[in-house]
Design an enzyme around this catalytic site. Structure first.
Site, mmCIF file in Angstrom:
data_model
loop_
_atom_site.group_PDB
_atom_site.id
_atom_site.type_symbol
_atom_site.label_atom_id
_atom_site.label_comp_id
_atom_site.label_asym_id
_atom_site.label_seq_id
_atom_site.Cartn_x
_atom_site.Cartn_y
_atom_site.Cartn_z
ATOM 1 C CD GLU A 324 -63.075 -5.488 44.521
ATOM 2 O OE1 GLU A 324 -61.286 -5.693 45.460
ATOM 3 O OE2 GLU A 324 -62.315 -5.174 43.794
ATOM 4 C CB CYS A 325 -66.899 -0.578 43.039
ATOM 5 S SG CYS A 325 -66.935 0.990 42.642
ATOM 6 N N GLY A 326 -68.533 -1.068 41.244
ATOM 7 C CA GLY A 326 -69.142 -1.542 40.061
ATOM 8 C C GLY A 326 -69.800 -3.195 40.245
ATOM 9 C CB THR A 424 -67.133 -3.429 49.106
ATOM 10 O OG1 THR A 424 -66.253 -3.866 48.534
ATOM 11 C CG2 THR A 424 -66.404 -4.909 50.373
#
Length: 435
Positions: A324-326, A424
């Site tokens: 997720e993200c990072g 994501t």
């Protein structure tokens, strides 16, 4: 029903987080079992709450969570004497879609839960006019219980008298007046506060906030103002995406919503932490999950973490990996830091991101999955939140989802997948019923 309060403010930057932490610690020091909550999609504040009162803090989000999940998360307060929730942004700030003004706001949550609002007002640069601001906030939400105000950054005893006169005329209780002090701040970076684990002496700082509040705030009046109504009927917490989950947890990967982890554990899942920054390979598990965080601040160390990258690649040959993200950025081919240096990432996805060209991406997200991701089948609809400053340089893999913002507009951060590896940019909050 457990009595509660909402600590909110007219805007960000008024000092409500330091008030919140001082209040949590002071009440806990007085022997109360305090349950903290955070309104909205915040990844950092709950860890500070836990440090302040010793109890896990949970996000309550009226935009992303349905009534059953809101009730299930609120039920985590069982056994507490009092609830203290911290608002996000300004009290009434929320989704601005037609017909949905204020959705997801702190005011909406406070009204739903019956928690009176304590408004923290920065009174610097004004005197009686501060009462007009507070009066407007108290009157704007007709169904919103209002406990009173805490005056922050008071310049002098004369200044305090003038502000109190205005509040008295407006009929608004003053629950405290905090003199201006430059040291009552928490260090920040581009996503907000630094993480609790990075604060050089967090416990001493929180103890200082508590002592300051005890000197200048009527704690008994605040405690007496707490009220509650019946929360939504509890449903189920989120179910785990696997039985054994290897969870990256260190200064680069730490943004995991507490309600997700609580739901996974309650269903019997085992969450096994490991540290990519310590060059630890993922432990044997059914799934590797890389949450968000600050990989851009540690890109060199991640690029040099050969054991971590090799172990992650071996796991991905037969079992799923999700970021997720990072965590998503760390799964890509490369990450370009703010100075323009490119660092090799895990290479399990083709994603290349850059912080050299910073642009803020912020807001709620709805995702309709095109392909499956751990715990959710293709076609599932998910609610989440995105907050980062990275720019996509390349994303050659197929999109994972069709993603829209809170107003229904498509966003280009679709996530992507390659084999059993998915990622994501949004942080998952909850599955939702398709609209």
């Amino acid at each position: 029903m457990i009595p509660g309060l909402m600590i909110s403010a007219p805007a960000s930057g008024t000092g409500k987080t330091t008030v919140m932490l001082g209040l949590l610690r002071a009440l806990a020091d007085d022997g109360a079992t305090v349950q903290p909550f955070k309104s909205g999609p915040d990844y950092i504040d709950p860890a500070f709450h836990r440090a302040a009162c010793g109890r896990e803090s949970f996000n309550l989000d009226t935009w992303a969570m349905g009534p059953g999940l809101l009730g299930a998360v609120a039920a985590q307060a069982a056994g507490a004497d009092v609830i203290v929730a911290e608002g996000s942004m300004g009290l009434y700030d929320g989704v601005a879609r037609a017909g949905q003004a204020g959705r997801g706001s702190s005011a909406e949550l406070a009204a739903m839960m019956g928690w009176p609002v304590v408004l923290v007002i920065d009174v610097s640069g004004q005197a009686q006019s501060a009462a007009a601001v507070a009066m407007g906030f108290a009157a704007y939400g007709r169904d919103l219980p209002f406990a009173g105000v805490i005056l922050n950054r008071v310049a002098s005893p004369r200044h305090e008298r003038l502000v109190r006169l205005g509040m008295e005329r407006a009929g608004l209780p003053v629950l405290g007046a905090l003199p201006r002090r430059g040291d009552l701040t928490l260090p920040e970076r581009h996503l907000g506060l630094v993480q609790a684990v990075e604060h050089p002496d967090l416990d001493a700082a929180i103890a200082g906030y508590a002592a300051f509040l005890r000197e200048h705030v009527d704690l008994a009046a605040i405690r007496a103002a707490a009220r509650s109504s019946a929360p939504p009927v509890p449903g189920a917490l989120p179910t785990p995406p696997a039985q054994r989950i290897a969870m990256a947890q260190d200064a680069a990967f730490s943004f995991a919503y507490p309600h997700l982890l609580a739901g996974w554990r309650a269903a019997g899942a085992e969450i096994i932490p490991f540290s990519p920054l310590a060059d630890q390979p993922p432990p044997d598990a059914d799934l590797v999950w890389l949450p968000g965080g600050y990989p851009e601040l540690h890109a060199g160390r991640l690029a040099a973490a050969a054991r971590f990258r090799a172990g992650l690649a071996r796991h991905a040959e037969t079992r799923p990996v999700h970021g997720e993200c990072g965590g998503y950025m760390a799964l890509g081919q490369g990450l370009i830091d703010a100075g323009g240096t490119r660092h090799q990432m895990a290479g399990l996805l083709g994603l290349v991101t850059s912080y050299e060209r910073r642009r803020m991406h912020l807001g709620y997200r709805r995702a309709a999955l095109i392909a499956p991701m751990p715990g959710h089948a293709a076609g599932a609809h998910l609610a989440g939140h995105e907050f980062h400053y990275s720019t996509i340089i390349d994303q050659p893999d197929p999109p994972l989802a069709r993603v829209t913002d809170a107003e229904g507009a498509m966003v280009p951060e679709t996530g992507s997948y390659r084999g059993s590896v998915t990622g994501t940019f949004f942080h998952l909050i909850a599955p939702v019923t398709a609209a």
